[in-house]
Design a protein around this motif. Structure first.
Motif, PDB file in Angstrom:
ATOM      1  N   CYS A 167      36.154  25.465  40.128  1.00  0.00           N
ATOM      2  CA  CYS A 167      35.845  26.478  41.140  1.00  0.00           C
ATOM      3  C   CYS A 167      36.905  26.493  42.241  1.00  0.00           C
ATOM      4  O   CYS A 167      37.353  27.557  42.667  1.00  0.00           O
ATOM      5  N   ARG A 168      37.322  25.298  42.688  1.00  0.00           N
ATOM      6  CA  ARG A 168      38.352  25.212  43.739  1.00  0.00           C
ATOM      7  C   ARG A 168      39.638  25.896  43.284  1.00  0.00           C
ATOM      8  O   ARG A 168      40.275  26.627  44.045  1.00  0.00           O
ATOM      9  N   GLN A 169      40.046  25.636  42.041  1.00  0.00           N
ATOM     10  CA  GLN A 169      41.304  26.202  41.568  1.00  0.00           C
ATOM     11  C   GLN A 169      41.206  27.716  41.382  1.00  0.00           C
ATOM     12  O   GLN A 169      42.194  28.436  41.603  1.00  0.00           O
ATOM     13  N   VAL A 170      40.048  28.202  40.983  1.00  0.00           N
ATOM     14  CA  VAL A 170      39.853  29.649  40.888  1.00  0.00           C
ATOM     15  C   VAL A 170      40.091  30.294  42.250  1.00  0.00           C
ATOM     16  O   VAL A 170      40.764  31.321  42.378  1.00  0.00           O
ATOM     17  N   VAL A 171      39.542  29.662  43.290  1.00  0.00           N
ATOM     18  CA  VAL A 171      39.697  30.187  44.658  1.00  0.00           C
ATOM     19  C   VAL A 171      41.139  30.044  45.128  1.00  0.00           C
ATOM     20  O   VAL A 171      41.734  30.984  45.672  1.00  0.00           O
ATOM     21  N   GLU A 172      41.733  28.854  44.929  1.00  0.00           N
ATOM     22  CA  GLU A 172      43.094  28.592  45.417  1.00  0.00           C
ATOM     23  C   GLU A 172      44.117  29.498  44.744  1.00  0.00           C
ATOM     24  O   GLU A 172      45.101  29.907  45.379  1.00  0.00           O
ATOM     25  N   GLN A 173      43.910  29.819  43.469  1.00  0.00           N
ATOM     26  CA  GLN A 173      44.860  30.658  42.746  1.00  0.00           C
ATOM     27  C   GLN A 173      44.634  32.144  42.977  1.00  0.00           C
ATOM     28  O   GLN A 173      45.358  32.983  42.454  1.00  0.00           O
ATOM     29  N   GLY A 174      43.619  32.469  43.776  1.00  0.00           N
ATOM     30  CA  GLY A 174      43.373  33.866  44.111  1.00  0.00           C
ATOM     31  C   GLY A 174      42.893  34.709  42.956  1.00  0.00           C
ATOM     32  O   GLY A 174      43.095  35.938  42.960  1.00  0.00           O
ATOM     33  N   LEU A 175      42.258  34.071  41.960  1.00  0.00           N
ATOM     34  CA  LEU A 175      41.742  34.845  40.831  1.00  0.00           C
ATOM     35  C   LEU A 175      40.584  35.725  41.295  1.00  0.00           C
ATOM     36  O   LEU A 175      39.785  35.318  42.139  1.00  0.00           O
ATOM     37  N   LEU A 176      40.500  36.920  40.750  1.00  0.00           N
ATOM     38  CA  LEU A 176      39.469  37.867  41.169  1.00  0.00           C
ATOM     39  C   LEU A 176      38.130  37.623  40.481  1.00  0.00           C
ATOM     40  O   LEU A 176      37.157  38.320  40.755  1.00  0.00           O
ATOM     41  N   THR A 177      38.093  36.628  39.607  1.00  0.00           N
ATOM     42  CA  THR A 177      36.870  36.318  38.871  1.00  0.00           C
ATOM     43  C   THR A 177      35.759  35.861  39.806  1.00  0.00           C
ATOM     44  O   THR A 177      35.969  35.009  40.675  1.00  0.00           O
ATOM     45  N   ARG A 178      34.559  36.430  39.642  1.00  0.00           N
ATOM     46  CA  ARG A 178      33.387  35.993  40.396  1.00  0.00           C
ATOM     47  C   ARG A 178      32.751  34.799  39.692  1.00  0.00           C
ATOM     48  O   ARG A 178      32.699  34.768  38.466  1.00  0.00           O
ATOM     49  N   VAL A 179      32.285  33.829  40.468  1.00  0.00           N
ATOM     50  CA  VAL A 179      31.793  32.573  39.901  1.00  0.00           C
ATOM     51  C   VAL A 179      30.282  32.447  40.070  1.00  0.00           C
ATOM     52  O   VAL A 179      29.764  32.489  41.190  1.00  0.00           O
ATOM     53  N   LEU A 180      29.593  32.295  38.925  1.00  0.00           N
ATOM     54  CA  LEU A 180      28.172  31.971  38.915  1.00  0.00           C
ATOM     55  C   LEU A 180      28.052  30.525  38.468  1.00  0.00           C
ATOM     56  O   LEU A 180      28.338  30.188  37.326  1.00  0.00           O
ATOM     57  N   LEU A 202      28.112  26.710  46.916  1.00  0.00           N
ATOM     58  CA  LEU A 202      28.577  27.954  47.527  1.00  0.00           C
ATOM     59  C   LEU A 202      29.751  27.697  48.466  1.00  0.00           C
ATOM     60  O   LEU A 202      30.654  28.531  48.594  1.00  0.00           O
ATOM     61  N   GLY A 203      29.747  26.530  49.107  1.00  0.00           N
ATOM     62  CA  GLY A 203      30.856  26.178  49.994  1.00  0.00           C
ATOM     63  C   GLY A 203      32.163  25.984  49.256  1.00  0.00           C
ATOM     64  O   GLY A 203      33.239  26.125  49.837  1.00  0.00           O
ATOM     65  N   LEU A 204      32.096  25.660  47.978  1.00  0.00           N
ATOM     66  CA  LEU A 204      33.303  25.501  47.169  1.00  0.00           C
ATOM     67  C   LEU A 204      33.949  26.832  46.816  1.00  0.00           C
ATOM     68  O   LEU A 204      35.087  26.876  46.373  1.00  0.00           O
ATOM     69  N   GLY A 205      33.194  27.909  46.994  1.00  0.00           N
ATOM     70  CA  GLY A 205      33.720  29.234  46.672  1.00  0.00           C
ATOM     71  C   GLY A 205      32.945  29.968  45.614  1.00  0.00           C
ATOM     72  O   GLY A 205      33.321  31.079  45.231  1.00  0.00           O
TER      73      GLY A 205
END
Length: 232
Positions: free
Chosen positions: A63-76, A91-94
């Motif tokens: 999840c952290r890397q998804v956020v850091e890399q700016g991927l547009l994917t929404r995370v469930l 939720l705090g992780l992004g």
């Protein structure tokens, strides 16, 4: 919509993916965090269903890397722990949403669809062109008032062509949008699906083949003609 299911319990991952595919959502699977990140970097996914408690590379790090890399994917994020602290931490992780195991498939589907709408620009649920109407929310399609019994692939192709608003869509783009991974770009799946879709749409034809480019939805018979002139 494209979804990546990341779950180390293979049976559960297969069950989730099979359900999504029945609901006309292209779903791929990864069983560990490193494979998930590799797939995310290669493919454009609207939603990531992410088990938090993955072996090896933890779901939190994915999840952290998804956020850091700016991927547009929404995370469930999925987890066996339903405490408030765990939900807040996730939720705090992004993560965009949180679902506790065990869960009802209907709720997971509703959350995936909601996140998918947020992943893309807002689009109308009902789209129409050349007498063809598609209601994406209710998964219904009609032509000139006649209901169309479409497979999920046929429905997906028709939706993509309608959303293009007359622009040309390549066969490769249709593979990316409608089919799961590992579908070869050289396969005749697009041609076969289009042939069946055209047959169900009936005459006059509304899906045009643009040689060397792809396919497009036409404007319908008589569109663009000057008054008093026929066709040659």
């Amino acid at each position: 919509m494209r979804v990546l299911v990341v779950e180390d319990e293979e049976f559960l991952a297969d069950m989730i993916a099979a359900g999504l595919r029945r609901d006309a959502i292209a779903a791929d699977i990864a069983h560990d965090g490193r494979t998930a990140l590799a797939k995310l970097r290669l493919g454009a996914y609207d939603v990531l269903i992410l088990d938090r408690d993955l072996p090896g590379l933890h779901g939190d790090e994915v999840c952290r890397q998804v956020v850091e890399q700016g991927l547009l994917t929404r995370v469930l994020m999925l987890t066996a722990s339903g405490t408030v602290h765990e939900r807040v931490e996730g939720l705090g992780l992004g993560a965009d949403d949180y679902l506790t195991k065990p869960f009802a498939y209907e709720e997971l589907l509703a959350r995936v669809l909601a996140l998918g709408r947020r992943a893309r620009p807002a689009l109308p649920p009902v789209i129409e062109r050349a007498g063809v109407i598609v209601d994406t929310a209710r998964r219904l399609a009609v032509r000139d008032g006649r209901p169309l019994a479409l497979s999920r692939k046929e429905f997906g192709v028709l939706e993509v062509l309608l959303r293009a608003r007359g622009a040309v869509v390549s066969g490769d783009d249709l593979i990316e949008e409608v089919w799961e991974e590992h579908t070869s770009y050289r396969t005749n799946a697009v041609r076969v699906t289009l042939s069946k879709l055209r047959a169900k749409l009936g005459d006059p034809p509304v899906i045009e083949t643009v040689p060397g480019a792809g396919y497009r939805m036409g404007d319908g018979p008589g569109a663009g003609m000057e008054p008093g002139r026929g066709t040659r």
